[in-house]
Design a protein around this motif. Structure first.
Motif, PDB file in Angstrom:
ATOM      1  N   ASP A  56       0.860  -1.185   0.000  1.00 48.99           N
ATOM      2  CA  ASP A  56       0.000   0.000   0.000  1.00 48.99           C
ATOM      3  C   ASP A  56       0.897   1.236   0.000  1.00 48.99           C
ATOM      4  O   ASP A  56       1.622   1.487   0.960  1.00 48.99           O
ATOM      5  N   PHE A  57       0.848   2.002  -1.092  1.00 50.37           N
ATOM      6  CA  PHE A  57       1.651   3.215  -1.202  1.00 50.37           C
ATOM      7  C   PHE A  57       1.039   4.372  -0.413  1.00 50.37           C
ATOM      8  O   PHE A  57       1.649   5.415  -0.275  1.00 50.37           O
ATOM      9  N   GLY A  58      -0.185   4.178   0.094  1.00 48.02           N
ATOM     10  CA  GLY A  58      -0.850   5.194   0.896  1.00 48.02           C
ATOM     11  C   GLY A  58      -1.651   6.161   0.052  1.00 48.02           C
ATOM     12  O   GLY A  58      -1.759   6.004  -1.166  1.00 48.02           O
ATOM     13  N   PRO A  59      -2.220   7.171   0.707  1.00 49.65           N
ATOM     14  CA  PRO A  59      -3.034   8.140  -0.028  1.00 49.65           C
ATOM     15  C   PRO A  59      -2.166   8.948  -0.989  1.00 49.65           C
ATOM     16  O   PRO A  59      -1.262   9.656  -0.570  1.00 49.65           O
ATOM     17  N   ILE A  60      -2.444   8.809  -2.264  1.00 48.18           N
ATOM     18  CA  ILE A  60      -1.702   9.526  -3.289  1.00 48.18           C
ATOM     19  C   ILE A  60      -2.633  10.478  -4.036  1.00 48.18           C
ATOM     20  O   ILE A  60      -2.293  11.605  -4.306  1.00 48.18           O
ATOM     21  N   LEU A  61      -3.833  10.014  -4.331  1.00 46.97           N
ATOM     22  CA  LEU A  61      -4.816  10.821  -5.058  1.00 46.97           C
ATOM     23  C   LEU A  61      -5.872  11.326  -4.078  1.00 46.97           C
ATOM     24  O   LEU A  61      -6.943  10.757  -3.969  1.00 46.97           O
ATOM     25  N   GLY A  62      -5.570  12.368  -3.328  1.00 48.61           N
ATOM     26  CA  GLY A  62      -6.498  12.829  -2.297  1.00 48.61           C
ATOM     27  C   GLY A  62      -6.576  11.794  -1.194  1.00 48.61           C
ATOM     28  O   GLY A  62      -5.580  11.446  -0.590  1.00 48.61           O
ATOM     29  N   ASP A  63      -7.792  11.264  -0.940  1.00 43.65           N
ATOM     30  CA  ASP A  63      -7.971  10.224   0.072  1.00 43.65           C
ATOM     31  C   ASP A  63      -7.736   8.817  -0.481  1.00 43.65           C
ATOM     32  O   ASP A  63      -7.652   7.858   0.276  1.00 43.65           O
ATOM     33  N   ALA A  64      -7.679   8.677  -1.804  1.00 41.03           N
ATOM     34  CA  ALA A  64      -7.557   7.363  -2.424  1.00 41.03           C
ATOM     35  C   ALA A  64      -6.153   6.798  -2.256  1.00 41.03           C
ATOM     36  O   ALA A  64      -5.161   7.489  -2.481  1.00 41.03           O
ATOM     37  N   ILE A  66      -3.283   3.953  -3.349  1.00 42.65           N
ATOM     38  CA  ILE A  66      -2.850   3.160  -4.499  1.00 42.65           C
ATOM     39  C   ILE A  66      -2.061   1.975  -3.957  1.00 42.65           C
ATOM     40  O   ILE A  66      -1.178   2.139  -3.114  1.00 42.65           O
ATOM     41  N   MET A  67      -2.390   0.765  -4.453  1.00 40.60           N
ATOM     42  CA  MET A  67      -1.712  -0.449  -4.012  1.00 40.60           C
ATOM     43  C   MET A  67      -1.247  -1.248  -5.225  1.00 40.60           C
ATOM     44  O   MET A  67      -1.850  -1.161  -6.296  1.00 40.60           O
ATOM     45  N   ALA A  68      -0.200  -2.015  -5.046  1.00 40.72           N
ATOM     46  CA  ALA A  68       0.257  -2.982  -6.042  1.00 40.72           C
ATOM     47  C   ALA A  68       0.035  -4.363  -5.444  1.00 40.72           C
ATOM     48  O   ALA A  68       0.423  -4.610  -4.299  1.00 40.72           O
ATOM     49  N   GLU A  69      -0.614  -5.251  -6.207  1.00 42.95           N
ATOM     50  CA  GLU A  69      -0.920  -6.602  -5.723  1.00 42.95           C
ATOM     51  C   GLU A  69      -0.471  -7.653  -6.715  1.00 42.95           C
ATOM     52  O   GLU A  69      -0.549  -7.458  -7.924  1.00 42.95           O
ATOM     53  N   VAL A  70       0.006  -8.771  -6.181  1.00 40.48           N
ATOM     54  CA  VAL A  70       0.276  -9.970  -6.965  1.00 40.48           C
ATOM     55  C   VAL A  70      -0.449 -11.119  -6.289  1.00 40.48           C
ATOM     56  O   VAL A  70      -0.704 -11.088  -5.081  1.00 40.48           O
ATOM     57  N   GLY A  96      -2.808  -3.218 -10.280  1.00 40.75           N
ATOM     58  CA  GLY A  96      -2.817  -1.977  -9.522  1.00 40.75           C
ATOM     59  C   GLY A  96      -4.199  -1.856  -8.912  1.00 40.75           C
ATOM     60  O   GLY A  96      -5.199  -2.155  -9.568  1.00 40.75           O
ATOM     61  N   VAL A  97      -4.292  -1.459  -7.653  1.00 39.45           N
ATOM     62  CA  VAL A  97      -5.573  -1.372  -6.949  1.00 39.45           C
ATOM     63  C   VAL A  97      -5.721   0.033  -6.371  1.00 39.45           C
ATOM     64  O   VAL A  97      -4.768   0.584  -5.821  1.00 39.45           O
ATOM     65  N   VAL A  98      -6.916   0.600  -6.518  1.00 43.72           N
ATOM     66  CA  VAL A  98      -7.240   1.893  -5.923  1.00 43.72           C
ATOM     67  C   VAL A  98      -8.303   1.648  -4.855  1.00 43.72           C
ATOM     68  O   VAL A  98      -9.289   0.953  -5.103  1.00 43.72           O
ATOM     69  N   SER A  99      -8.094   2.216  -3.668  1.00 45.67           N
ATOM     70  CA  SER A  99      -9.052   2.113  -2.561  1.00 45.67           C
ATOM     71  C   SER A  99      -9.503   3.519  -2.195  1.00 45.67           C
ATOM     72  O   SER A  99      -8.688   4.365  -1.819  1.00 45.67           O
ATOM     73  N   LEU A 100     -10.804   3.754  -2.326  1.00 40.47           N
ATOM     74  CA  LEU A 100     -11.380   5.059  -2.020  1.00 40.47           C
ATOM     75  C   LEU A 100     -12.251   4.936  -0.776  1.00 40.47           C
ATOM     76  O   LEU A 100     -13.285   4.259  -0.795  1.00 40.47           O
ATOM     77  N   GLY A 104     -15.857   5.434   7.790  1.00 42.21           N
ATOM     78  CA  GLY A 104     -14.778   4.981   8.659  1.00 42.21           C
ATOM     79  C   GLY A 104     -14.350   3.545   8.415  1.00 42.21           C
ATOM     80  O   GLY A 104     -13.189   3.198   8.570  1.00 42.21           O
ATOM     81  N   HIS A 105     -15.282   2.684   8.039  1.00 38.65           N
ATOM     82  CA  HIS A 105     -14.971   1.265   7.852  1.00 38.65           C
ATOM     83  C   HIS A 105     -15.061   0.800   6.396  1.00 38.65           C
ATOM     84  O   HIS A 105     -14.471  -0.210   6.043  1.00 38.65           O
ATOM     85  N   TRP A 106     -15.823   1.463   5.555  1.00 35.06           N
ATOM     86  CA  TRP A 106     -16.082   1.009   4.180  1.00 35.06           C
ATOM     87  C   TRP A 106     -15.220   1.744   3.159  1.00 35.06           C
ATOM     88  O   TRP A 106     -14.990   2.930   3.275  1.00 35.06           O
ATOM     89  N   SER A 107     -14.763   1.016   2.141  1.00 39.42           N
ATOM     90  CA  SER A 107     -14.055   1.619   1.009  1.00 39.42           C
ATOM     91  C   SER A 107     -14.488   0.951  -0.283  1.00 39.42           C
ATOM     92  O   SER A 107     -14.871  -0.217  -0.295  1.00 39.42           O
ATOM     93  N   LEU A 108     -14.378   1.699  -1.357  1.00 43.58           N
ATOM     94  CA  LEU A 108     -14.630   1.213  -2.713  1.00 43.58           C
ATOM     95  C   LEU A 108     -13.299   0.789  -3.311  1.00 43.58           C
ATOM     96  O   LEU A 108     -12.300   1.502  -3.167  1.00 43.58           O
ATOM     97  N   LEU A 109     -13.268  -0.391  -3.955  1.00 43.91           N
ATOM     98  CA  LEU A 109     -12.042  -0.902  -4.565  1.00 43.91           C
ATOM     99  C   LEU A 109     -12.199  -0.974  -6.085  1.00 43.91           C
ATOM    100  O   LEU A 109     -13.261  -1.357  -6.585  1.00 43.91           O
ATOM    101  N   GLY A 110     -11.141  -0.659  -6.791  1.00 47.24           N
ATOM    102  CA  GLY A 110     -11.074  -0.852  -8.235  1.00 47.24           C
ATOM    103  C   GLY A 110      -9.713  -1.421  -8.571  1.00 47.24           C
ATOM    104  O   GLY A 110      -8.721  -1.084  -7.925  1.00 47.24           O
TER     105      GLY A 110
END
Length: 159
Positions: A56-64, A66-70, A96-100, A104-110
């Motif tokens: 998890d690279f952390g919040p890069i695009l505002g609150d979103a 960015i993660m790299a997954e294998v 590549g995964v984006v988490s928005l 407090g507990h829920w996020s949208l994943l793409g």
């Protein structure tokens, strides 16, 4: 045979890179896995499984974030609806995964990336995550590959 050697070399490279990075900083890494229901045209659905690891690279695009997954997936045996026998697919993937964050507990994943296994090619997905604890997420995603669609139910553990 070349694909098998490529896959083994890829996994070994990822593990070596991850172990080197882990020695420096574990808090951004996570591992996980879960079950999936897989379907493909002309085949009955089947239950399979996957394992994954990411950074998890952390919040890069505002609150979103960015993660790299294998990961590695296995669809299980999908029976042919038109003749005897079954088909399964398995293999490595990288996304590549984006988490928005939504609450407090829920996020949208793409997600978007490549599958290097039996259903090699483009891989995309959308879903959600629920943060159970600071280290543990529960995910539900619809993931589409060239030939196989999967509904995945995974846990992700953050170090």
């Amino acid at each position: 045979m070349k694909r098998q050697y490529f896959g083994s070399a890829f996994v070994l490279g990822v593990c070596l890179a991850a172990s080197n990075a882990m020695a420096q900083d574990l808090e951004n890494f996570y591992i996980g896995g879960g079950l999936s229901h897989n379907s493909a045209s002309g085949l009955d659905g089947a239950f399979g499984a996957q394992v994954l690891g990411g950074y998890d690279f952390g919040p890069i695009l505002g609150d979103a974030s960015i993660m790299a997954e294998v990961g590695y997936m296995n669809t299980g045996n999908m029976d042919r609806s038109w003749s005897p026998g079954s088909v399964s697919a398995r293999g490595l993937w990288a996304n590549g995964v984006v988490s928005l964050p939504l609450t407090g507990h829920w996020s949208l994943l793409g997600r978007a990336g490549l599958d290097f296994g039996d259903d090699d090619g483009i891989m995309v997905g959308i879903g959600g995550a629920y943060r159970i604890t600071q280290q543990l997420d529960l995910r539900g995603e619809l993931v589409t590959r060239d030939n196989i669609d999967s509904f995945q139910f995974n846990f992700a553990y953050r170090f």
